[in-house]
Structure formats: structure tokens, C-alpha cells
Write a protein that holds these residues in place. Structure first.
Motif, mmCIF file in Angstrom:
data_model
loop_
_atom_site.group_PDB
_atom_site.id
_atom_site.type_symbol
_atom_site.label_atom_id
_atom_site.label_comp_id
_atom_site.label_asym_id
_atom_site.label_seq_id
_atom_site.Cartn_x
_atom_site.Cartn_y
_atom_site.Cartn_z
ATOM 1 N N HIS A 71 22.623 35.540 16.026
ATOM 2 C CA HIS A 71 22.729 36.964 15.564
ATOM 3 C C HIS A 71 23.391 36.725 14.376
ATOM 4 C CE1 HIS A 71 23.927 41.044 15.132
ATOM 5 N NE2 HIS A 71 25.418 40.715 14.704
ATOM 6 N N ARG A 72 24.188 35.957 14.016
ATOM 7 C CA ARG A 72 24.567 35.793 12.538
ATOM 8 C C ARG A 72 23.680 35.594 11.372
ATOM 9 N NH1 ARG A 72 30.308 32.351 14.296
ATOM 10 N NH2 ARG A 72 31.529 34.311 14.362
ATOM 11 N N VAL A 73 22.853 34.518 11.805
ATOM 12 C CA VAL A 73 21.801 33.942 10.752
ATOM 13 C C VAL A 73 20.843 35.098 10.509
ATOM 14 C CG1 VAL A 73 22.296 31.442 11.118
ATOM 15 C CG2 VAL A 73 20.617 32.777 12.501
ATOM 16 N N PHE A 74 20.477 35.818 11.831
ATOM 17 C CA PHE A 74 19.501 36.899 11.761
ATOM 18 C C PHE A 74 19.748 38.099 10.787
ATOM 19 C CE2 PHE A 74 16.853 34.338 14.375
ATOM 20 C CZ PHE A 74 15.677 34.528 13.960
ATOM 21 N N THR A 75 21.200 38.096 10.477
ATOM 22 C CA THR A 75 21.514 39.164 9.612
ATOM 23 C C THR A 75 21.318 38.916 8.188
ATOM 24 O OG1 THR A 75 23.818 38.116 9.135
ATOM 25 C CG2 THR A 75 23.570 39.729 10.791
ATOM 26 N N LEU A 76 20.838 37.636 7.996
ATOM 27 C CA LEU A 76 20.152 37.182 6.821
ATOM 28 C C LEU A 76 18.836 36.762 6.790
ATOM 29 C CD1 LEU A 76 22.987 34.092 6.161
ATOM 30 C CD2 LEU A 76 22.923 36.606 5.394
ATOM 31 N N ILE A 77 18.121 36.459 7.692
ATOM 32 C CA ILE A 77 16.816 36.549 7.772
ATOM 33 C C ILE A 77 16.168 37.842 8.241
ATOM 34 C CG2 ILE A 77 14.777 35.448 9.244
ATOM 35 C CD1 ILE A 77 16.875 33.140 10.135
ATOM 36 N N LYS A 78 15.356 38.055 6.934
ATOM 37 C CA LYS A 78 14.813 39.593 6.848
ATOM 38 C C LYS A 78 13.230 39.607 7.505
ATOM 39 C CE LYS A 78 18.662 41.379 5.393
ATOM 40 N NZ LYS A 78 19.305 42.362 5.952
ATOM 41 N N ARG A 79 12.356 38.213 7.436
ATOM 42 C CA ARG A 79 11.148 38.372 7.657
ATOM 43 C C ARG A 79 10.668 37.362 8.902
ATOM 44 N NH1 ARG A 79 12.233 39.088 2.546
ATOM 45 N NH2 ARG A 79 11.949 36.699 1.881
ATOM 46 N N THR A 80 9.638 37.320 9.269
ATOM 47 C CA THR A 80 9.362 36.282 10.282
ATOM 48 C C THR A 80 7.733 35.806 9.888
ATOM 49 O OG1 THR A 80 8.269 37.961 11.690
ATOM 50 C CG2 THR A 80 10.442 37.366 11.983
ATOM 51 N N ASP A 81 7.487 34.906 10.285
ATOM 52 C CA ASP A 81 6.037 34.098 10.361
ATOM 53 C C ASP A 81 6.073 33.408 11.540
ATOM 54 O OD1 ASP A 81 7.242 31.722 9.935
ATOM 55 O OD2 ASP A 81 6.838 31.544 7.831
ATOM 56 N N THR A 82 4.689 32.935 11.984
ATOM 57 C CA THR A 82 4.117 32.186 12.954
ATOM 58 C C THR A 82 5.154 30.836 13.294
ATOM 59 O OG1 THR A 82 1.949 33.162 13.091
ATOM 60 C CG2 THR A 82 2.282 31.247 14.577
ATOM 61 N N SER A 83 5.427 29.993 12.311
ATOM 62 C CA SER A 83 6.190 29.054 12.372
ATOM 63 C C SER A 83 7.619 29.233 12.924
ATOM 64 C CB SER A 83 6.203 28.218 10.962
ATOM 65 O OG SER A 83 4.803 27.714 10.852
ATOM 66 N N GLY A 143 14.652 30.329 0.141
ATOM 67 C CA GLY A 143 14.966 31.624 0.589
ATOM 68 C C GLY A 143 13.607 32.531 0.986
ATOM 69 N N ARG A 144 12.583 31.679 1.850
ATOM 70 C CA ARG A 144 11.328 32.125 1.978
ATOM 71 C C ARG A 144 11.508 33.355 2.872
ATOM 72 N NH1 ARG A 144 8.294 27.119 4.096
ATOM 73 N NH2 ARG A 144 10.153 26.100 4.973
ATOM 74 N N LEU A 145 12.404 33.361 3.986
ATOM 75 C CA LEU A 145 12.475 34.464 4.749
ATOM 76 C C LEU A 145 13.785 35.208 4.680
ATOM 77 C CD1 LEU A 145 10.773 32.686 8.010
ATOM 78 C CD2 LEU A 145 9.590 34.275 6.246
ATOM 79 N N LEU A 146 14.509 34.934 3.822
ATOM 80 C CA LEU A 146 15.693 35.714 3.799
ATOM 81 C C LEU A 146 15.682 37.144 2.814
ATOM 82 C CD1 LEU A 146 18.104 32.531 2.887
ATOM 83 C CD2 LEU A 146 17.494 33.337 5.279
ATOM 84 N N GLY A 147 16.848 37.678 2.879
ATOM 85 C CA GLY A 147 16.688 38.809 2.011
ATOM 86 C C GLY A 147 16.494 38.504 0.641
ATOM 87 N N LYS A 148 16.113 39.459 -0.223
ATOM 88 C CA LYS A 148 15.714 39.395 -1.569
ATOM 89 C C LYS A 148 16.922 38.731 -2.369
ATOM 90 C CE LYS A 148 11.689 42.475 -1.141
ATOM 91 N NZ LYS A 148 11.276 43.628 -1.830
ATOM 92 N N HIS A 149 18.159 39.262 -2.163
ATOM 93 C CA HIS A 149 19.090 39.107 -3.035
ATOM 94 C C HIS A 149 20.117 37.982 -2.499
ATOM 95 C CE1 HIS A 149 17.557 42.588 -5.183
ATOM 96 N NE2 HIS A 149 17.558 42.970 -4.227
ATOM 97 N N VAL A 150 19.811 37.161 -1.693
ATOM 98 C CA VAL A 150 20.760 36.249 -1.104
ATOM 99 C C VAL A 150 21.102 35.129 -2.227
ATOM 100 C CG1 VAL A 150 20.915 34.224 0.733
ATOM 101 C CG2 VAL A 150 19.962 36.628 1.498
ATOM 102 N N ASN A 151 22.313 34.909 -2.235
ATOM 103 C CA ASN A 151 23.044 33.768 -2.999
ATOM 104 C C ASN A 151 22.354 32.309 -2.376
ATOM 105 O OD1 ASN A 151 24.598 31.739 -4.233
ATOM 106 N ND2 ASN A 151 25.758 33.651 -5.102
ATOM 107 N N MET A 152 21.636 31.712 -3.205
ATOM 108 C CA MET A 152 20.982 30.296 -2.769
ATOM 109 C C MET A 152 22.157 29.383 -2.697
ATOM 110 S SD MET A 152 18.149 30.933 -1.570
ATOM 111 C CE MET A 152 17.842 29.366 -0.968
ATOM 112 N N HIS A 153 23.031 29.380 -3.674
ATOM 113 C CA HIS A 153 24.054 28.527 -3.605
ATOM 114 C C HIS A 153 24.883 28.679 -2.348
ATOM 115 C CE1 HIS A 153 27.400 26.157 -5.290
ATOM 116 N NE2 HIS A 153 28.317 27.284 -5.188
#
Length: 220
Positions: A71-83, A143-153
Motif C-alpha cells: 500500500h505504501r509504495v502504491f501511494t507513489l506509483i501512479k501508473r501501470t503497464d503490462t510488466s 521515475g517511469r511509473l511514479l508521480g510526476k513530482h517525486v524526488n528521485m534522490h
């Protein structure tokens, strides 16, 4: 505004987690009344099930805390793909299998000369931790499936924290080859340890919650 595309994946995952954690209780058997002649015999029969209860508690917390971290990581993951969906399915496959090695371990926990059950049990947890790491690393790569403004550091910091999961479960797997009760206790300790998110994950989750609230206000 970030579009949240993971709703169906999360709902399906929650259902699988719920089924797996419910199936665990089926391993606990109620003593048959016809075979017990006194309260003392009932207490004795219940006490003999402590290996089953120990395996149940460890698996319950492991599945529950894996759900929490999912649940925690899916607050950051905003998109999905087949993989991502396929990796998540592999993780759910392992999760829903956990009741099987749990029952196996309960049967052989007190056979100190036999370690196969503990090896399968700890090995299942090792696969689970590895699948979860792969899921997060795939989603967070550049950051391919994360929110647009997530801090990559901060994302890279989370990657380093999550890397300890498979390593620690590998230790648990190694202990299973030599000492079943110690391996079980170590597995329970790991589940409780991973219940507490790292500082980077807490910070990113807080930022995402603030961003979501602001976006919801702007949409009104």
C-alpha cells in the motif's frame, strides 16, 4: 494533476492479500470433544498446537506487513503497464501460496532433525521479498511509473533501504538449514522490523499526500 491508474490493480491485490491471510487460520484445528474427558485434557490438546500458532502468527504478520508496504509504495506509483501487472501477479502468487508452507512448518517445527519444511518456508519469504523489490525497482526506475513530482534522490535512498529486505531474508533462509525455531523467530522479527517505513519513504508519502490534497482542492 497526476492521474491515478492503479486503482484496479490495488483492489485486486487487496483481495488476494485478504484471501491469503484468511486461509492461514484454517490450519488451526479445534480438538474433538469426544476425545477429551476433562478441562485439563482440553488445555493439553490446545497447548500441543503451539507450533501451529507460532507459524500462524509469523505468517499473519508477514502477509499483513507486506500488504502495508505494498500500500505504501502504491501511494507513489501512479501508473501501470503490462510488466508491472505481471510482476505484481508473481508477488501475489507467492503471497497466496504462503498458507501451504505455513502448515508444513507447523507439522515439522518440533522435528529438530528435519529442516526441509523450514527451508521451504523461509525460501518462500525470500522469494516474496525479492518479488517486492523487483516490483518497486521496475516502477521507480528513472521515475517511469511514479508521480510526476517525486524526488528521485529520495527514491534512490528508498532503493538502498529496500535492498536489505532480500539480504535479511537470505539470512533467515540460511538459518533454516540448521535451526528451524531460530529461523521462524528471525522471520517474525523481520516482519515487525519492516512494519516501520524508512525516513525517505515516510517523507515521500507525506509529500504525495499533500500534493494529492492540493490537486483535489484545485479540481473542485
Amino acid at each position: 494533476m497526476d492521474e491515478k491508474e492503479t486503482g484496479r490493480l490495488e483492489a485486486f491485490s487487496d483481495g488476494v492479500f485478504a484471501v491469503a491471510i484468511t486461509l492461514l487460520v484454517l490450519n488451526i484445528k479445534v480438538p474433538e470433544p469426544d476425545k477429551l474427558l476433562s478441562d485439563a485434557n482440553l488445555w493439553k490438546a490446545l497447548f500441543t498446537q503451539w507450533p501451529t500458532l507460532a507459524a500462524f502468527v509469523t505468517s499473519f504478520f508477514t502477509i499483513g506487513i507486506m500488504w502495508l508496504n505494498h500500500h505504501r509504495v502504491f501511494t507513489l506509483i501512479k501508473r501501470t503497464d503490462t510488466s508491472l501487472i505481471m510482476i505484481n501477479l508473481v508477488l501475489l502468487l507467492i503471497i497466496v501460496f504462503i498458507p501451504v508452507p505455513t502448515e508444513l512448518l507447523a507439522e515439522y517445527l518440533l522435528r529438530f532433525d528435519l529442516h526441509t519444511a523450514a527451508i521451504i518456508y523461509a525460501g518462500t519469504f525470500l522469494l516474496m521479498a525479492s518479488a517486492f523489490n523487483i516490483l518497486w525497482r521496475y516502477a521507480s526506475y528513472q521515475g517511469r511509473l511514479l508521480g510526476k513530482h517525486v524526488n528521485m534522490h529520495l527514491v534512490r535512498s528508498i532503493n538502498r533501504q529496500f535492498a536489505f529486505g532480500p539480504l535479511l531474508y537470505l539470512i533467515c533462509f540460511g538459518l533454516a538449514w540448521f535451526n528451524t525455531p531460530v529461523s521462524l523467530f528471525f522471520g517474525l522479527a523481520l516482519a515487525l522490523f519492516f512494519a516501520v517505513p524508512g525516513s525517505s519513504l515516510r517523507l515521500l508519502m507525506k509529500r504525495e499526500e499533500i500534493t494529492d490534497r492540493e490537486n483535489n482542492k484545485n479540481d473542485r
